[in-house]
Design an enzyme around this catalytic site. Structure first.
Site, PDB file in Angstrom:
ATOM      1  N   HIS A 110       0.844  -1.199   0.000  1.00 17.05           N
ATOM      2  CA  HIS A 110       0.000   0.000   0.000  1.00 17.05           C
ATOM      3  C   HIS A 110       0.878   1.248   0.000  1.00 17.05           C
ATOM      4  O   HIS A 110       1.768   1.384   0.829  1.00 17.05           O
ATOM      5  CB  HIS A 110      -0.899   0.019   1.236  1.00 17.05           C
ATOM      6  CG  HIS A 110      -2.077  -0.904   1.119  1.00 17.05           C
ATOM      7  ND1 HIS A 110      -3.148  -0.865   1.975  1.00 17.05           N
ATOM      8  CD2 HIS A 110      -2.357  -1.877   0.225  1.00 17.05           C
ATOM      9  CE1 HIS A 110      -4.035  -1.773   1.625  1.00 17.05           C
ATOM     10  NE2 HIS A 110      -3.575  -2.410   0.566  1.00 17.05           N
ATOM     11  N   TYR A 238      -9.600   5.441   7.154  1.00 17.35           N
ATOM     12  CA  TYR A 238      -9.788   5.792   8.569  1.00 17.35           C
ATOM     13  C   TYR A 238     -10.826   6.918   8.625  1.00 17.35           C
ATOM     14  O   TYR A 238     -10.626   7.952   7.981  1.00 17.35           O
ATOM     15  CB  TYR A 238      -8.495   6.331   9.176  1.00 17.35           C
ATOM     16  CG  TYR A 238      -7.416   5.301   9.417  1.00 17.35           C
ATOM     17  CD1 TYR A 238      -6.578   4.866   8.389  1.00 17.35           C
ATOM     18  CD2 TYR A 238      -7.206   4.773  10.690  1.00 17.35           C
ATOM     19  CE1 TYR A 238      -5.570   3.936   8.628  1.00 17.35           C
ATOM     20  CE2 TYR A 238      -6.203   3.852  10.933  1.00 17.35           C
ATOM     21  CZ  TYR A 238      -5.396   3.431   9.905  1.00 17.35           C
ATOM     22  OH  TYR A 238      -4.403   2.515  10.151  1.00 17.35           O
ATOM     23  N   PRO A 330      -4.484   0.115  18.498  1.00 22.05           N
ATOM     24  CA  PRO A 330      -4.155  -0.335  17.138  1.00 22.05           C
ATOM     25  C   PRO A 330      -4.281   0.737  16.052  1.00 22.05           C
ATOM     26  O   PRO A 330      -3.977   0.477  14.893  1.00 22.05           O
ATOM     27  CB  PRO A 330      -5.158  -1.477  16.886  1.00 22.05           C
ATOM     28  CG  PRO A 330      -6.258  -1.265  17.859  1.00 22.05           C
ATOM     29  CD  PRO A 330      -5.695  -0.536  19.030  1.00 22.05           C
ATOM     30  N   LYS A 334       0.822  -0.337  14.991  1.00 22.58           N
ATOM     31  CA  LYS A 334       2.216  -0.431  15.455  1.00 22.58           C
ATOM     32  C   LYS A 334       2.528  -1.659  16.313  1.00 22.58           C
ATOM     33  O   LYS A 334       3.697  -2.002  16.504  1.00 22.58           O
ATOM     34  CB  LYS A 334       2.581   0.829  16.269  1.00 22.58           C
ATOM     35  CG  LYS A 334       2.724   2.078  15.425  1.00 22.58           C
ATOM     36  CD  LYS A 334       4.051   2.111  14.712  1.00 22.58           C
ATOM     37  CE  LYS A 334       4.100   3.095  13.587  1.00 22.58           C
ATOM     38  NZ  LYS A 334       3.747   2.554  12.278  1.00 22.58           N
ATOM     39  N   TYR A 422       3.821   6.416  10.162  1.00 25.58           N
ATOM     40  CA  TYR A 422       2.981   5.266   9.807  1.00 25.58           C
ATOM     41  C   TYR A 422       3.812   4.180   9.118  1.00 25.58           C
ATOM     42  O   TYR A 422       3.653   2.983   9.411  1.00 25.58           O
ATOM     43  CB  TYR A 422       1.833   5.720   8.894  1.00 25.58           C
ATOM     44  CG  TYR A 422       0.707   4.708   8.795  1.00 25.58           C
ATOM     45  CD1 TYR A 422      -0.455   4.853   9.551  1.00 25.58           C
ATOM     46  CD2 TYR A 422       0.795   3.599   7.951  1.00 25.58           C
ATOM     47  CE1 TYR A 422      -1.490   3.924   9.481  1.00 25.58           C
ATOM     48  CE2 TYR A 422      -0.224   2.666   7.870  1.00 25.58           C
ATOM     49  CZ  TYR A 422      -1.361   2.839   8.634  1.00 25.58           C
ATOM     50  OH  TYR A 422      -2.374   1.920   8.560  1.00 25.58           O
TER      51      TYR A 422
HETATM   52  C1  LIG Z   1      -7.708  -7.936  19.355  1.00 22.01           C
HETATM   53  C2  LIG Z   1      -6.371  -7.357  18.922  1.00 22.01           C
HETATM   54  C3  LIG Z   1      -6.251  -6.663  17.711  1.00 22.01           C
HETATM   55  C4  LIG Z   1      -5.033  -6.145  17.305  1.00 22.01           C
HETATM   56  N1  LIG Z   1      -4.936  -5.461  16.122  1.00 22.01           N
HETATM   57  C5  LIG Z   1      -3.744  -4.959  15.757  1.00 22.01           C
HETATM   58  C6  LIG Z   1      -3.582  -4.241  14.559  1.00 22.01           C
HETATM   59  O1  LIG Z   1      -4.533  -4.051  13.802  1.00 22.01           O
HETATM   60  N2  LIG Z   1      -2.342  -3.777  14.235  1.00 22.01           N
HETATM   61  C7  LIG Z   1      -1.252  -3.994  15.045  1.00 22.01           C
HETATM   62  O2  LIG Z   1      -0.131  -3.607  14.718  1.00 22.01           O
HETATM   63  N3  LIG Z   1      -1.378  -4.655  16.191  1.00 22.01           N
HETATM   64  C8  LIG Z   1      -2.584  -5.142  16.552  1.00 22.01           C
HETATM   65  N4  LIG Z   1      -2.689  -5.821  17.695  1.00 22.01           N
HETATM   66  C9  LIG Z   1      -1.484  -5.996  18.469  1.00 22.01           C
HETATM   67  C10 LIG Z   1      -0.650  -7.149  17.930  1.00 22.01           C
HETATM   68  O3  LIG Z   1      -1.469  -8.231  17.608  1.00 22.01           O
HETATM   69  C11 LIG Z   1       0.344  -7.488  19.008  1.00 22.01           C
HETATM   70  O4  LIG Z   1       1.150  -6.348  19.222  1.00 22.01           O
HETATM   71  C12 LIG Z   1       1.215  -8.683  18.664  1.00 22.01           C
HETATM   72  O5  LIG Z   1       0.444  -9.862  18.684  1.00 22.01           O
HETATM   73  C13 LIG Z   1       2.348  -8.791  19.675  1.00 22.01           C
HETATM   74  O6  LIG Z   1       3.002 -10.015  19.513  1.00 22.01           O
HETATM   75  P1  LIG Z   1       3.657 -10.724  20.760  1.00 22.01           P
HETATM   76  O7  LIG Z   1       4.275 -11.944  20.204  1.00 22.01           O
HETATM   77  O8  LIG Z   1       4.471  -9.761  21.518  1.00 22.01           O
HETATM   78  O9  LIG Z   1       2.448 -11.082  21.738  1.00 22.01           O
HETATM   79  P2  LIG Z   1       1.218 -12.077  21.523  1.00 22.01           P
HETATM   80  O10 LIG Z   1       0.779 -12.084  20.123  1.00 22.01           O
HETATM   81  O11 LIG Z   1       0.230 -11.722  22.587  1.00 22.01           O
HETATM   82  O12 LIG Z   1       1.833 -13.505  21.830  1.00 22.01           O
HETATM   83  C14 LIG Z   1       2.148 -13.906  23.148  1.00 22.01           C
HETATM   84  C15 LIG Z   1       2.063 -15.420  23.213  1.00 22.01           C
HETATM   85  O13 LIG Z   1       2.453 -15.832  24.518  1.00 22.01           O
HETATM   86  C16 LIG Z   1       1.557 -16.828  24.972  1.00 22.01           C
HETATM   87  N5  LIG Z   1       1.573 -16.815  26.435  1.00 22.01           N
HETATM   88  C17 LIG Z   1       0.951 -15.964  27.272  1.00 22.01           C
HETATM   89  N6  LIG Z   1       1.208 -16.276  28.539  1.00 22.01           N
HETATM   90  C18 LIG Z   1       2.011 -17.358  28.511  1.00 22.01           C
HETATM   91  C19 LIG Z   1       2.607 -18.147  29.519  1.00 22.01           C
HETATM   92  N7  LIG Z   1       2.426 -17.893  30.818  1.00 22.01           N
HETATM   93  N8  LIG Z   1       3.360 -19.191  29.136  1.00 22.01           N
HETATM   94  C20 LIG Z   1       3.555 -19.474  27.827  1.00 22.01           C
HETATM   95  N9  LIG Z   1       3.017 -18.758  26.823  1.00 22.01           N
HETATM   96  C21 LIG Z   1       2.250 -17.703  27.170  1.00 22.01           C
HETATM   97  C22 LIG Z   1       0.224 -16.431  24.375  1.00 22.01           C
HETATM   98  O14 LIG Z   1      -0.675 -17.525  24.310  1.00 22.01           O
HETATM   99  C23 LIG Z   1       0.650 -15.937  23.014  1.00 22.01           C
HETATM  100  O15 LIG Z   1       0.650 -16.941  22.035  1.00 22.01           O
HETATM  101  C24 LIG Z   1      -3.897  -6.324  18.124  1.00 22.01           C
HETATM  102  C25 LIG Z   1      -4.007  -7.015  19.334  1.00 22.01           C
HETATM  103  C26 LIG Z   1      -5.228  -7.527  19.751  1.00 22.01           C
HETATM  104  C27 LIG Z   1      -5.329  -8.259  21.081  1.00 22.01           C
END
Ligand SMILES: Cc1cc2nc3c(=O)[nH]c(=O)nc-3n(C[C@H](O)[C@H](O)[C@H](O)COP(=O)(O)OP(=O)(O)OC[C@H]3O[C@@H](n4cnc5c(N)ncnc54)[C@H](O)[C@@H]3O)c2cc1C
Length: 429
Positions: A110, A238, A330, A334, A422
């Protein structure tokens, strides 16, 4: 090192184990003196979200041995519908990890976004303003690509790891303990990477006296609907509207992801598809409204919006990465990108430690990450403030928001500032 799969007690657990095995995912060997298994690796990664999986892949490429513990099943992790907009630096990291083939084939590049207010759509052209683009490719797909790559190299991942606990983090030999299929397992390692998201155990394992937390909780959430319908426009729209914010986004040319701002008191059950489509249509410009193709939702959920940062991102041999350390609303797209940039810095720091016996990057990890994180926090907060209706916005506040939007679409400098943030700020050296 590949672990074989135990047969956990109970029919349900057995079925899940068989499904995991068929999918090629690994769970630990059993049978040590506690009935479990002790693994020895250089880095124990807690969490198989995008941060944990990407870190595991980049470390494997660098010859650093890592095991991942994940509390959920692989299918559950793949079922979470989340982010979809990737900065160029995130795309480059996925290339470096060797998992970008499908992304380049199926991802949508995009060149800009649309801002819609007062019934009119205005385009912010990133390529023209700052010479960069973003790529739309779902977090689910990134996770799937990373899981497949991990299976292909035979690196150990323990799914359904319960009661994960971190020990001796302030020593040179930290340990991670967990339960799996009724057995107790242990990972001995040099470092622990806390990639377990906002609700994970890693950040909670740091003494509260060592952490400073910064937080803002917003008085609304996003009601999101995923549908197999074409997007309303080739780029994201948006919308700032008196009824509240709306976003027309997509995951592909045939799958849309739409959101409307709702009060936190709303419940998904009160939003049948027709009500959602009517509300979305009422908040966007007439071109978007007439292009809107509706269809049955394949996922519908309400996500609260929060800004959160925990400092520092290191405690002894534990390093936090991704949502474990920070959350952004969101609106600025980011969250996933910040998780990727933490992983970039942590990989470089660990590689420097193992290859050159030099801890300068590990010691600077938290400060380096936090500089980029706070810029993304600012941008995400600003985009949220600009585009949403707050319950306490008075007439003055509404005029300021209007002036901000007018400035943005009337000034090249203002539009370039949005574009620069962005598409993502560059990594520090
Ligand atoms: C509903 C929603 C919509 C979103 N939309 C956007 C968006 O449009 N754009 C954007 O940039 N970001 C978005 N985000 C944010 C983005 O998805 C997250 O920033 C991203 O998933 C971060 O990745 P992560 O691996 O740090 O954490 P997570 O994806 O949360 O992964 C953490 C993992 O650790 C596991 N875990 C948790 N506790 C334990 C434990 N005690 N032991 C072992 N494993 C554990 C979980 O099950 C999970 O699989 C959104 C988040 C949510 C919740």
């Amino acid at each position: 090192m590949v672990d074989s799969m135990p047969i956990p007690a109970g029919r349900k657990a057995r079925r899940r184990a068989v499904a995991n095995r068929r999918a090629g995912y690994t769970v630990p060997d059993q049978k040590n003196e506690g009935g479990g298994r002790t693994m020895r690796v250089q880095v124990a990664i807690v969490g198989a979200g995008p941060a944990g999986l990407l870190l595991g892949q980049l470390l494997a490429k660098a010859g650093i041995d890592a095991a991942i513990l994940e509390q959920r099943t692989a299918d559950y992790v793949l079922g979470r519908i989340r982010a979809g907009v990737l900065e160029q630096t995130t795309v480059e990291l996925l290339e470096e990890a060797g998992v970008a083939t499908r992304l380049h084939r199926e991802g949508l590049v995009h060149d800009g976004i649309h801002l819609c207010f007062d019934g009119t759509r205005h385009r912010i052209d990133f390529r023209e303003l700052v010479g960069k683009t973003v790529t739309v490719y779902g977090q689910t797909e990134i996770t799937r690509d990373l899981m497949h790559a991990r299976v292909a190299i035979g690196a150990p991942t323990v799914y359904e790891a319960e009661q994960v606990s971190l020990h001796d983090l302030d020593s040179a030999s930290p340990r991670v303990r967990y339960a799996s299929g009724g057995n107790v397992g242990q990972i001995e390692c040099d470092f622990v990477a806390g990639c377990d998201g906002f609700h994970g155990v890693s950040r909670q394992s740091i003494p509260s006296s060592m952490l400073r937390v910064f937080e803002r909780v917003y008085p609304f959430g996003w009601l999101g609907v995923l549908s197999d319908t074409p997007p309303v426009a080739p780029e994201l729209v948006y919308a700032n509207h008196p009824r509240g914010f709306a976003l027309c986004s997509m995951r592909s040319t045939t799958r849309s992801r739409h959101y409307v701002q709702v009060p936190l008191s709303e419940r998904v059950e009160d939003w049948p598809d027709d009500r959602f489509w009517d509300e979305l249509r009422s908040r966007v410009d007439s071109d978007s409204a007439s292009a809107l193709v509706t269809g049955p939702s394949i996922e519908k959920s309400i996500a609260p919006l929060r800004s959160f940062v925990a400092e520092p991102m290191r405690y002894g041999r534990l390093f936090l990465a991704g949502d474990a350390a920070h959350i952004v609303p969101p609106t600025g797209a980011k969250g996933l990108n910040l998780a990727a940039s933490d992983v970039h810095y942590l990989t470089r720091a660990l590689v420097r430690h193992y290859r050159q016996n030099d801890d300068a990057l590990l010691n600077g990890y938290s400060a380096r990450c936090l500089r980029r994180i706070w810029r993304a926090e600012r941008f995400s907060w600003w985009m949220t403030s600009l585009l949403h209706r707050f319950p306490d916005t008075d007439a003055f506040g509404a005029r300021i928001q209007q002036a901000d939007l007018d400035y943005l679409v009337g000034s090249r400098a203002a539009a370039a500032s949005l574009a620069e943030n962005y598409v993502g700020l560059p990594f520090e050296d």
